[in-house]
Design a protein around this motif. Structure first.
Motif, PDB file in Angstrom:
ATOM      1  N   ASN A 185     -73.662  45.577 -34.312  1.00  0.00           N
ATOM      2  CA  ASN A 185     -73.471  44.494 -35.269  1.00  0.00           C
ATOM      3  C   ASN A 185     -72.446  43.497 -34.757  1.00  0.00           C
ATOM      4  OD1 ASN A 185     -75.297  45.426 -37.267  1.00  0.00           O
ATOM      5  ND2 ASN A 185     -73.804  46.954 -37.895  1.00  0.00           N
ATOM      6  N   CYS A 186     -72.467  42.318 -35.353  1.00  0.00           N
ATOM      7  CA  CYS A 186     -71.569  41.219 -35.030  1.00  0.00           C
ATOM      8  C   CYS A 186     -70.122  41.716 -35.011  1.00  0.00           C
ATOM      9  CB  CYS A 186     -71.750  40.126 -36.084  1.00  0.00           C
ATOM     10  SG  CYS A 186     -70.798  38.652 -35.783  1.00  0.00           S
ATOM     11  N   ASP A 202     -79.239  43.070 -35.058  1.00  0.00           N
ATOM     12  CA  ASP A 202     -78.254  42.417 -35.918  1.00  0.00           C
ATOM     13  C   ASP A 202     -78.874  41.164 -36.542  1.00  0.00           C
ATOM     14  OD1 ASP A 202     -76.055  41.316 -37.149  1.00  0.00           O
ATOM     15  OD2 ASP A 202     -74.971  40.886 -35.299  1.00  0.00           O
TER      16      ASP A 202
END
Length: 77
Positions: free
Chosen positions: A14-15, A41
């Motif tokens: 994820n970011c 993501d």
């Protein structure tokens, strides 16, 4: 030009990890080299194009996959 282009598997991250890892991987490639990024993501559809614009890379293609996205990037200067 029939050279295979590597796929960098960033699924499950994820970011900001997809962008951070992409930056590091692209830094190790010669100028003009191409790389597919594959990520799950949902923010990558915003983050990857912004990263390319900021870093001077060319985003050649974006492809939606089942539950993921794939981005073809050409390393800039």
């Amino acid at each position: 030009m029939h050279d295979a282009i590597d796929i960098y598997d960033l699924r499950g991250l994820n970011c900001p990890l997809p962008v951070l890892k992409a930056r590091k991987r692209l830094a190790g490639l010669p100028q003009g080299a191409r790389l597919w990024l594959e990520t799950t993501d949902p923010l990558a559809v915003l983050d990857i194009p912004a990263f390319c614009a900021e870093a001077g890379h060319l985003l050649i293609e974006t492809m939606a996959l089942d539950g993921a996205h794939r981005f073809l990037i050409q390393r800039g200067a």
